[in-house]
Motif scaffolding. Structure first.
Motif, PDB file in Angstrom:
ATOM      1  N   ARG A  58       2.690   1.659  -3.525  1.00  0.00           N
ATOM      2  CA  ARG A  58       1.737   2.019  -4.588  1.00  0.00           C
ATOM      3  C   ARG A  58       1.226   3.453  -4.430  1.00  0.00           C
ATOM      4  O   ARG A  58       1.112   4.196  -5.411  1.00  0.00           O
ATOM      5  CB  ARG A  58       0.578   1.023  -4.592  1.00  0.00           C
ATOM      6  CG  ARG A  58       0.968  -0.329  -5.200  1.00  0.00           C
ATOM      7  CD  ARG A  58      -0.196  -1.280  -5.261  1.00  0.00           C
ATOM      8  NE  ARG A  58       0.161  -2.481  -6.018  1.00  0.00           N
ATOM      9  CZ  ARG A  58      -0.611  -3.564  -6.106  1.00  0.00           C
ATOM     10  NH1 ARG A  58      -1.785  -3.594  -5.481  1.00  0.00           N
ATOM     11  NH2 ARG A  58      -0.222  -4.603  -6.824  1.00  0.00           N
ATOM     12  N   ARG A  59       0.927   3.835  -3.213  1.00  0.00           N
ATOM     13  CA  ARG A  59       0.426   5.188  -2.993  1.00  0.00           C
ATOM     14  C   ARG A  59       1.476   6.225  -3.374  1.00  0.00           C
ATOM     15  O   ARG A  59       1.186   7.215  -4.071  1.00  0.00           O
ATOM     16  CB  ARG A  59       0.019   5.362  -1.528  1.00  0.00           C
ATOM     17  CG  ARG A  59      -0.423   6.781  -1.170  1.00  0.00           C
ATOM     18  CD  ARG A  59      -0.861   6.863   0.292  1.00  0.00           C
ATOM     19  NE  ARG A  59       0.163   6.368   1.207  1.00  0.00           N
ATOM     20  CZ  ARG A  59       1.214   7.087   1.591  1.00  0.00           C
ATOM     21  NH1 ARG A  59       1.388   8.324   1.137  1.00  0.00           N
ATOM     22  NH2 ARG A  59       2.101   6.580   2.437  1.00  0.00           N
ATOM     23  N   ALA A  65       0.830  -1.206   0.000  1.00  0.00           N
ATOM     24  CA  ALA A  65       0.000   0.000   0.000  1.00  0.00           C
ATOM     25  C   ALA A  65       0.867   1.259   0.000  1.00  0.00           C
ATOM     26  O   ALA A  65       0.566   2.239  -0.701  1.00  0.00           O
ATOM     27  CB  ALA A  65      -0.925  -0.015   1.216  1.00  0.00           C
ATOM     28  N   ASN A  66       1.944   1.239   0.774  1.00  0.00           N
ATOM     29  CA  ASN A  66       2.812   2.416   0.875  1.00  0.00           C
ATOM     30  C   ASN A  66       3.493   2.715  -0.450  1.00  0.00           C
ATOM     31  O   ASN A  66       3.508   3.864  -0.911  1.00  0.00           O
ATOM     32  CB  ASN A  66       3.842   2.196   1.989  1.00  0.00           C
ATOM     33  CG  ASN A  66       4.728   3.413   2.213  1.00  0.00           C
ATOM     34  OD1 ASN A  66       5.849   3.461   1.726  1.00  0.00           O
ATOM     35  ND2 ASN A  66       4.217   4.388   2.951  1.00  0.00           N
ATOM     36  N   GLN A  88       2.116   6.261  -7.189  1.00  0.00           N
ATOM     37  CA  GLN A  88       0.983   6.855  -7.906  1.00  0.00           C
ATOM     38  C   GLN A  88       0.988   8.376  -7.786  1.00  0.00           C
ATOM     39  O   GLN A  88       0.655   9.096  -8.735  1.00  0.00           O
ATOM     40  CB  GLN A  88      -0.332   6.284  -7.368  1.00  0.00           C
ATOM     41  CG  GLN A  88      -0.620   4.865  -7.823  1.00  0.00           C
ATOM     42  CD  GLN A  88      -1.813   4.253  -7.110  1.00  0.00           C
ATOM     43  OE1 GLN A  88      -2.456   4.896  -6.274  1.00  0.00           O
ATOM     44  NE2 GLN A  88      -2.109   2.987  -7.414  1.00  0.00           N
ATOM     45  N   GLU A  89       1.393   8.867  -6.615  1.00  0.00           N
ATOM     46  CA  GLU A  89       1.378  10.309  -6.379  1.00  0.00           C
ATOM     47  C   GLU A  89       2.621  11.024  -6.914  1.00  0.00           C
ATOM     48  O   GLU A  89       2.538  12.173  -7.346  1.00  0.00           O
ATOM     49  CB  GLU A  89       1.246  10.582  -4.876  1.00  0.00           C
ATOM     50  CG  GLU A  89      -0.087  10.152  -4.279  1.00  0.00           C
ATOM     51  CD  GLU A  89      -0.132  10.355  -2.771  1.00  0.00           C
ATOM     52  OE1 GLU A  89       0.872  10.869  -2.207  1.00  0.00           O
ATOM     53  OE2 GLU A  89      -1.150   9.999  -2.155  1.00  0.00           O
TER      54      GLU A  89
END
Length: 701
Positions: A84-85, A81-82, A88-89
């Motif tokens: 990918r977030r 999750a870390n 993505q940003e």
């Protein structure tokens, strides 16, 4: 009884592990082809911390400000999750990877592949950048190849003269000492160049107590004597060396007064050393961090190579060069993809053919292979600038090992995700958001490339501890968490090595002819080894052919360079750092070894008695050492074995005792290695300094 290898220095001594009821006992391997049953105190106790109570055996995740145990499933879910977030940003390059020189070749190779394929980031480098990158750059520029030693260690006793520059082998690689002692017994002259008298200088015939930061000027003095007194091997130079004429012209114009002023050494002493080296039929030069960890470290090494090549001391028994590697796999770690600018096989990441070869092996389009990143220390700049938002640190402790530690800590605090893979809760791991327990040298089978270019196989001797995973398994599971299963389906380290062989084929560091079976049968195989029928190249350049396209070595004139950080009235002393016998690197393992910690429980500042008297401090008392970047308080150790203008501190401790709070972040322009060996400081009694600080605070308020 099972055979394994020491996890520490680049000699990689082998020993046996014997299980006796509820504990393990280690014993040296008398059949070791390199050290013949020798070992040092660190290797003797290397298994102790690995099997100790402080060993991490479960992932730790930061929750409400504290690291708490979690399952692997939870840990990998948070990691997924870390990453990918953040990507993505901020893009793929927003996640960086910081590796380690203790990783096996297989793990180093897979880490580079993980960074560039699973993460798709350009930002990967490793702590070997702090270790011998200046020697590596100098060797590549001069020879066209970087292998720590051009010759096997067994050649050392055949040298008639050995020049040791900035290396304290007796304390850093003690099992290499028998080779020097045998050379001495055979009639060789040993010459040491070091601002301190050490256990290594004690066995030397001559010791030049050089002023820190003046190696280039010293070697120019040596070269001037070599040229003017007729010790140049002109036949060799004309046939095999490019640029020798410019070097000869340069040193003829050198002024002896300037050499003496810069080095702090008399002309006669420098000339005598030059004559001894020039007259010897075979000469060997060994360099280490004392020469390299300077803002001009690459050119320092290149000047020593100028000396080596002008005298024709290369490509034969007893004549060659050795960069005394600091870390266990510092050599292999940079050959196969941990460095920002390199791909497996010592290929260049910006070379189109090299990129295509590796992309084909990895099964990706060449266009998807990231470009070059930045060096290890510069990654912290990228964090502070906001380009890197998350960092994965694998088997390294940059919070202690990096220069200007305050700045490094500030960078790590700014991250939106710090992941650390380690055996222990190191100073860096204590700052992490996620800590994953890795594997030790006793549990992880894999190859290690020693300082002489010998590829060895370190076999696992115990199963992985409950709750831990092999390092390569962790990398694969992180890749799988990111949806990258293709290319990360290895079932053991040998499968990884088989891919490494194919990836390295045709590269400068060609391992394609090396296999686990060959290593077991031959007790190690030297690279380059381009086919299974090739014996491996024990001694480079025997055919007098170097690795540049024209087959010639490259010499360049080296100017007298002054340290960029000058001494002044406020900071009148030079601080230099290094190792001591009992500890290794940042001390994460050796400080958890009772027998070693008992002998060296705290760092110290070593200074000359005259220096101590001048600055009003006494042997055994606590003093404050201050540089332009910070302050550390340590106990004084007075000795006449150091120059009066220099102080020495070992770097194995963290937190309040971390000497890298003070050291300079100046980087060599070519290697990007920090200048650990030269830092301007002042010394004062801690009590007096505290009163002064209090008075200033009261005035300010």
């Amino acid at each position: 009884m099972k055979q394994t290898q020491c996890p520490y220095c680049s000699i990689q001594c082998t020993f046996h592990m014997v299980q006796e009821e509820h504990f393990y006992r280690a014993s040296p391997n008398k059949q070791d082809p390199v050290v013949h049953g020798k070992w040092c105190a660190k290797g003797m106790h290397a298994h102790v911390p690995v099997l100790g109570e402080e060993r991490l055996q479960t992932p730790l995740l930061r929750q409400k400000g504290k690291l708490v145990p979690v399952s692997w499933e939870t840990a990998l879910h948070w990691f997924q999750a870390n990453v990918r977030r953040i990507q993505q940003e901020h893009g793929k390059d927003a996640v960086g990877v910081y590796g380690g020189g203790s990783l096996t070749n297989e793990n180093a190779y897979l880490l580079g592949k993980f960074a560039r394929v699973a993460l798709g980031t350009r930002y990967i480098d490793y702590n070997g950048r702090y270790c011998m990158s200046s020697a590596a750059a100098a060797a590549n520029q001069t020879f066209g190849i970087d292998r720590g030693f051009t010759n096997p260690l067994s050649d050392l006793p055949h040298a008639q003269c050995i020049l040791l520059a900035g290396t304290n082998i007796a304390e850093c690689q003690p099992t290499l000492m028998p080779y020097l002692l045998q050379a001495k017994a055979n009639g060789a002259t040993l010459i040491t160049i070091d601002p301190r008298k050490t256990n290594t200088t004690k066995i030397a015939h001559r010791h030049l107590s050089i002023r820190p930061g003046s190696d280039a000027a010293l070697v120019n003095g040596l070269l001037k004597t070599i040229v003017e007194e007729g010790y140049v091997d002109w036949e060799f130079a004309q046939a095999h060396v490019d640029g020798y004429e410019a070097v000869v012209t340069h040193v003829r114009n050198i002024c002896w007064t300037e050499v003496e002023r810069i080095t702090g050494l008399p002309k006669e002493d420098i000339q005598q050393v030059a004559r001894t080296f020039g007259q010897a039929a075979t000469g060997f030069i060994l360099t280490a961090r004392g020469v390299e960890q300077q803002p001009n470290g690459v050119m320092n090494v290149r000047n020593y190579l100028n000396l080596l090549l002008l005298t024709g001391n290369i490509g034969k028994k007893g004549a060659g060069y050795g960069a005394v590697t600091g870390q266990g796999n510092g050599q292999g770690g940079r050959e196969h993809g941990q460095k920002a600018d390199q791909l497996p096989g010592y290929r260049h990441i910006d070379h189109p053919d090299h990129r295509r070869h590796i992309a084909d092996i990895w099964g990706i389009p060449e266009s998807e292979l990231p470009e070059k990143g930045v060096s290890a220390y510069e990654m912290f700049d990228k964090i502070l600038e906001g380009d890197i938002q998350s960092l994965i640190v694998f088997a390294s402790n940059p919070v202690v090992s990096s220069p200007h530690v305050h700045r490094v800590k500030a960078a790590l605090r700014q991250l939106k995700g710090l992941v650390v893979v380690d055996l222990f809760l190191s100073e860096t791991a204590q700052m992490a958001d996620l800590v994953l327990p890795g594997s030790s040298h006793l549990e992880d089978t894999g190859t290690i490339t020693t300082l002489e270019g010998r590829v060895t196989l370190r076999e696992a001797v115990i199963p992985s501890l409950p709750g831990t995973k092999q390092d390569w398994e962790i990398m694969q599971e992180m890749a799988h968490a990111l949806g990258k299963e293709k290319g990360f389906r290895f079932v053991n380290s040998e499968e990884i090595f088989e891919e490494l062989r194919r990836a390295s084929q045709g590269g400068v560091a060609d391992y394609s002819g090396i296999s686990y079976q060959r290593i077991r049968q031959e007790q190690g195989v030297f690279w380059p080894c381009p086919s299974e029928n090739d014996p491996g190249r024990k001694r480079l350049f025997e055919d007098r052919c170097f690795y540049h396209t024209d087959g010639k070595a490259r010499l360049v004139p080296v100017a007298h360079t002054q340290p960029q950080e000058q001494l002044d009235r406020q900071y009148p002393l030079v601080l230099t750092t290094g190792r001591i016998t009992q500890h290794y690197l940042t001390g994460v393992q050796t400080r958890r070894t009772p027998a070693l910690l008992q002998k060296a429980s705290e760092p110290f500042v070593q200074m000359h008695p005259a220096t101590a008297e001048k600055w009003g401090v006494k042997d055994g008392e606590i003093v404050r050492i201050t540089s332009r970047r910070g302050t550390v308080e340590l106990r004084v150790q007075c000795t006449d074995s150091i120059r009066e203008d220099t102080v020495f501190v070992p770097f194995h401790w963290g937190e309040e005792q971390c000497i890298n709070r003070l050291t300079s972040p100046l980087l060599d322009p070519a290697s990007r290695m920090p200048a650990f060996k030269y830092c301007a400081v002042r010394i004062e009694p801690a009590e007096a300094a505290s009163h002064k600080t209090k008075e200033l605070a009261e005035i300010s308020s």
